[in-house]
Structures are given as C-alpha cells and as structure tokens.
Scaffold this active site. Structure first.
Site, short mmCIF file in Angstrom:
data_model
loop_
_atom_site.label_atom_id
_atom_site.label_comp_id
_atom_site.label_asym_id
_atom_site.label_seq_id
_atom_site.Cartn_x
_atom_site.Cartn_y
_atom_site.Cartn_z
NE ARG A 62 -3.02 0.28 3.40
CZ ARG A 62 -4.21 0.04 3.12
NH1 ARG A 62 -5.11 0.92 2.78
NH2 ARG A 62 -4.78 -0.96 4.07
CE1 TYR A 95 -11.60 -3.56 5.48
CE2 TYR A 95 -11.08 -2.24 3.65
CZ TYR A 95 -10.89 -3.58 4.41
OH TYR A 95 -10.27 -4.72 3.98
CB CYS A 128 -29.86 -2.46 -6.41
SG CYS A 128 -29.07 -4.05 -6.25
#
Length: 276
Positions: free
Chosen positions: A129, A169, A198
């Site tokens: 990350r 999250y 939806c």
C-alpha cells in the site's frame, strides 16, 4: 512460519491481524513446540518466521512492540539450537487518504533497524500500500444530480464493486473534480457521492463538502491504487473497469474493460433443466 505476536496495531478492526483474538498466525508457545519437533519432519524445512500485524498502520509503536517480541523469541530459539534464515516483518505501512499523518519510510527505518541489527537474518518487508496506494485513482463520470428534502446526491457511474473500501471499512477517499467547470470553482456544497448499485452501502462519500459539479463531469477518487481493483467484483452484473497506466504525457491500457460476454463465459446450464 507465521507468528501471532499479540500486538494492538491501532487500525480498523477489520484489518487488525496480529492480536491473539485474530485468526492469523501461531502463538509463541505453539510455534516453539513445532520448531523443536522440526527434526522429526524430514520433508519440511522451516527457513524463517513471519509476522503481519495489520494494515494502514500510521505509527511505528506497534511495529516496535512486535519486532521486539520476535527478536526475543529468535534469541531463545538460538539457545535451543534452532537456526533461521529469514524474518519477514510484514507490511501495513499507512498512507495519507485524508487527514492522516503517517510515519515516513525514514522515520520507520530509524525505529526498527536498531531492533533488527544483530539478528543476522535476511529481512523481508511488504510495503505494498505504501508504494502503490496513492499512485492510483478511480475516474468516474457524474451521471446525474438528485436532490431530496434531506440530501443532495451526486450519482456516478462507478460503484462499490469498483472500490469497496468506503462501504467495507467506512474508509475516507479524497474526491476531486478532474476539471472544475468555469465559474463555479469556488462554490461548494454538501453532498453524498454514490454509485448506481441497488443498495445504500454503495457510496464513496457521505456529507462531504465538494466543489459544485454537473452531469457529465468526471471526478477522481484518490488513493485507489491499493485494494481497489484487487478487491473489485462483478456484483450487480457489472464488468470490471479497465486500468490505464499514465506516465507524464503517455498512457497505455494495461487491462481492458471486461465485456458482458465475459461475465457469463464460465457458466453452464444443468442438463436436467433443459429436459435432457
């Protein structure tokens, strides 16, 4: 062998992976017993130990606690004649999505290197990350603006299947107009940025103050380089988006958009439903 060091990483509970209540790794006592019996496992070579305490961790203290425990454990193993080659200290280094103030790579190194010196092991780090998170954006088109007595919605063509982090999250992602329309650049309004899927969990931002946008305009959802496409899905029968590599003034489609045909290519009809 993955060890669970039982350390609080101070991150979202869904991405905490190094506490004893988490499903990952082996506790120190069990790991010691397994390593001591390794000689009886002629076809198994345990070359190293691994920890991964969580994700999006913005301070060094949890790493210091985990690595300190691991260093003590490794020293005890050596006294028992157990030799190792590797120590993988995992990943999880946090980045800036909004108002975070994460440690720099240099600050992180200054904290952990003194703990690793003297172990004489090959050190492995997994800063995925940290490397790619802010190198990617999700570009989405404003389909239309919907106003209700209580809310104003900016409805875009991307959905939670493309970037699930906000729904999963409650994660914050900065959202910017690619090209703010002339004359309204300084006008801001409070809106929910939502997708077309939806369910009400299909959102990118709630009660967010953003520059006023129009239908047909494009928005950039920032910080989508990590856990974006890798966590995407075909939910609601939606083809996954294409990926475009951009370097300065050059670009190249490195993954094309999925087709409708590809959504069903692996499906088969049971013969008994056809009367065969």
């Amino acid at each position: 062998m993955r060890i669970n060091p039982d350390v609080e990483p101070k991150t979202h509970k869904f991405i905490t992976t190094g506490k004893i209540t988490n499903k990952f790794g082996i506790d120190f006592k069990s790991a010691s017993q397994i390593l001591l019996m390794r000689r009886a496992l002629s076809n198994v070579k345990i070359a190293g130990l691994h920890i991964h305490i969580g994700s999006q961790i913005t301070e060094s203290a949890p790493y210091v606690a985990a690595i300190t425990k691991m260093a003590q454990f490794i020293k005890k193993l050596r006294k028992k004649g157990i030799k190792l080659e590797y120590l993988n200290i995992g990943g999880g280094l946090g980045i800036i999505y909004g108002r975070e103030n994460p440690q720099t790579a240099e600050a992180f190194a200054k904290k952990i290197l003194p703990l690793l010196k003297g172990l004489n092991l090959k050190i492995i780090l997994e800063p995925g990350r940290f490397i790619i998170g802010n190198a990617g954006i999700l570009v989405t088109k404003v389909l239309y603006i919907k106003s209700t007595p209580k809310k104003k919605f900016v409805i875009v063509d991307a959905g939670m299947n493309d970037l699930i982090r906000p729904a999963l999250y409650d994660a914050y992602h900065n959202i910017l107009p690619l090209r703010p329309p002339a004359g309204v650049r300084r006008i801001q309004e409070k809106v929910d940025v939502v997708g077309p899927i939806c369910e009400s969990g299909d959102f990118f931002a709630k009660e967010r103050r953003l520059p006023k946008v129009k239908e047909g305009q494009y928005l950039a959802v920032m910080g989508a380089g990590a856990y974006g496409f890798s966590m995407s899905s075909n939910y609601n029968s939606r083809p996954r988006a294409e990926e475009v590599l951009v370097i300065k003034d050059k670009y190249f489609v490195i993954r094309r958009r999925e087709s409708r045909e590809e959504l069903v290519r692996n499906e088969k009809i049971a013969p008994f439903l056809l009367g065969i």
